[in-house]
Design an enzyme around this catalytic site. Structure first.
Site, PDB file in Angstrom:
ATOM      1  N   CYS A 271       0.884  -1.163   0.000  1.00  0.00           N
ATOM      2  CA  CYS A 271       0.000   0.000   0.000  1.00  0.00           C
ATOM      3  C   CYS A 271       0.923   1.215   0.000  1.00  0.00           C
ATOM      4  CB  CYS A 271      -0.904   0.008   1.227  1.00  0.00           C
ATOM      5  SG  CYS A 271      -1.861   1.531   1.363  1.00  0.00           S
TER       6      CYS A 271
ATOM      7  N   CYS B  45      -0.576   4.309   2.229  1.00  0.00           N
ATOM      8  CA  CYS B  45      -0.667   4.231   3.696  1.00  0.00           C
ATOM      9  C   CYS B  45      -0.189   2.859   4.119  1.00  0.00           C
ATOM     10  CB  CYS B  45      -2.061   4.562   4.190  1.00  0.00           C
ATOM     11  SG  CYS B  45      -3.358   3.589   3.435  1.00  0.00           S
ATOM     12  N   SER B  46      -1.079   1.985   4.525  1.00  0.00           N
ATOM     13  CA  SER B  46      -0.645   0.675   5.001  1.00  0.00           C
ATOM     14  C   SER B  46      -1.812  -0.288   4.996  1.00  0.00           C
ATOM     15  CB  SER B  46      -0.103   0.805   6.417  1.00  0.00           C
ATOM     16  OG  SER B  46      -1.108   1.414   7.212  1.00  0.00           O
ATOM     17  N   CYS B  47      -2.693  -0.210   3.997  1.00  0.00           N
ATOM     18  CA  CYS B  47      -3.852  -1.102   3.925  1.00  0.00           C
ATOM     19  C   CYS B  47      -3.364  -2.551   3.978  1.00  0.00           C
ATOM     20  CB  CYS B  47      -4.628  -0.865   2.636  1.00  0.00           C
ATOM     21  SG  CYS B  47      -5.301   0.792   2.546  1.00  0.00           S
TER      22      CYS B  47
END
Lengths: 107, 93, 195
Positions: free
Chosen positions: C98, C101-103
């Protein structure tokens, strides 16, 4: 450099968090060790989940809050610090807590 | 407007970030690029509005494939990116 | 109010205390959410993979629509974003990142690992995916296999269905699941060709 060879990252509208392929980070070390979450991390994570369940804080709002952090704060903060800053910012915007209340609680 | 699997699509070369606070799910490196719709993933409320607690329309979301080397020429030929893109970012190529 | 200038521990204590004292949320709700996250782990993902390896019908359902297929196993993803599963084959190797962000499929696999959230991973996974896998994880993807990098930035969460090693015919699901690591489920590592 002719425009067709300009790197995508040079687009003037690119935001700091939009990191795909950005040269500055290509050599940033990647820590592959297993890290347990700290008490701080777990508390922030749980707050986010419960505020979301109450309809007060969507993933979209959280991301927008994180993305609005100045680049130097974004880079200097841990993952869950960014979450906390975003969560507090959005709850202040919505009046779920007020700045006065927060100031008193911090005093 | 709807894109069937296999349709060639171009991602809008738009930069809402330059106009004020924005929350955008389209990574910078595919804006203005052409890819191929792999499938429709359903429809979701527009995160660009949800991020600001505004009323949000429900928009189709597509999985779109892009050739990596068209974006970064050093990447291996044939390798691809697969990215979820909302319909309002896409136009027929 | 510049939040970043405050001591974060104090800010958290003050903010959390306020939400509790104002009745916005309750301590029990926080404990329940932490407990739900603690129940998620890569072992759950590994169990799903093992079932898909031994049951072709299940595998088809999983690839078609992963959330109900995972719920068939008694793993409920209520409230979580829809989950998609992509299958590695001799022709395609999938990697999840991601970049924005950090999905991460956290309701299935648990908290994302630190490396997944790092700027280094987020930038290089799209710019030099083969080099990243080789240098950081020792993972070599053959030139004839397409590397497909999934930039997971929107409303789905994604997991990789790794290839089953040869020599595991007749193994129980439990034994098969024991082979599968967190990194295999994100596609930065591959299982051995044969065991």
């Amino acid at each position: 450099m002719p425009p067709e060879t300009a790197l995508p990252e040079t687009a003037p509208g690119r935001s700091h968090h939009d990191m795909g392929g950005v040269t500055q980070f290509l050599c940033a070390p990647i820590d592959k060790e297993h890290h347990e979450l700290t008490r701080f991390d777990r508390q922030v994570d749980a707050l986010r989940q419960v505020l979301a369940i109450h309809g007060l804080f969507s993933t979209d709002e959280m991301r927008r809050g994180i993305e609005s952090l100045p680049a130097e704060v974004y880079d200097a903060s841990s993952y869950y610090q960014r979450w906390l800053f975003s969560m507090v910012k959005v709850m202040l915007e919505k009046g779920v807590v007020t700045e006065d209340e927060l100031r008193s609680a911090l005093a | 407007m709807s894109f069937a699997p296999g349709t060639r699509v171009r991602v809008r070369d738009a930069w809402p970030e330059l106009e004020g606070p924005a929350h955008i799910r389209t990574p910078h490196y595919v804006r203005g690029r052409t890819g191929t719709v792999l499938k429709r993933l359903g429809a979701f409320r527009n995160p660009e509005d949800l991020a600001f607690a505004r009323p949000a329309a429900t928009i189709p979301l597509y999985h779109v494939a892009f050739e990596q080397a068209e974006i970064w020429p050093e990447n291996a030929p044939g390798d691809e990116f697969l990215i979820e893109i909302y319909e309002h970012w896409l136009e027929a190529a | 109010m510049n939040l970043a200038e405050l001591d974060s521990d104090k800010l958290l204590a003050a903010f959390r205390g306020l939400l509790l004292s104002k009745g916005v949320l309750a301590e029990e709700e926080l404990s329940r959410s932490s407990a739900a996250m603690d129940a998620a782990s890569p072992a759950r993902g590994a169990a799903v993979v093992a079932k898909a390896w031994v049951d072709a019908d299940y595998r088809a359902r999983l690839l078609d629509n992963a959330t109900p297929a995972i719920e068939e196993m008694g793993i409920y993803l209520t409230g979580a974003p829809p989950l998609g599963v992509l299958e590695n084959t001799p022709d395609v190797h999938n990697i999840i990142v991601c970049t924005l962000c950090s999905c991460y499929p956290r309701m299935l696999l648990g908290y994302p690992p630190l490396w997944y959230k790092s700027a280094g991973y987020r930038s290089r996974a799209v710019r030099d995916p083969r080099g990243l896998l080789r240098e950081e994880w020792g993972t070599i993807i053959p030139a004839e296999t397409k590397v497909r990098v999934l930039d997971s930035t929107a409303d789905y969460r994604w997991m990789v269905l790794p290839r089953r090693p040869k020599g595991t015919e007749g193994w129980s699901e439990e034994k098969l699941a024991g082979l599968v690591r967190e990194t295999d489920l994100i596609g930065v590592t591959v299982l051995p060709e044969a065991v």
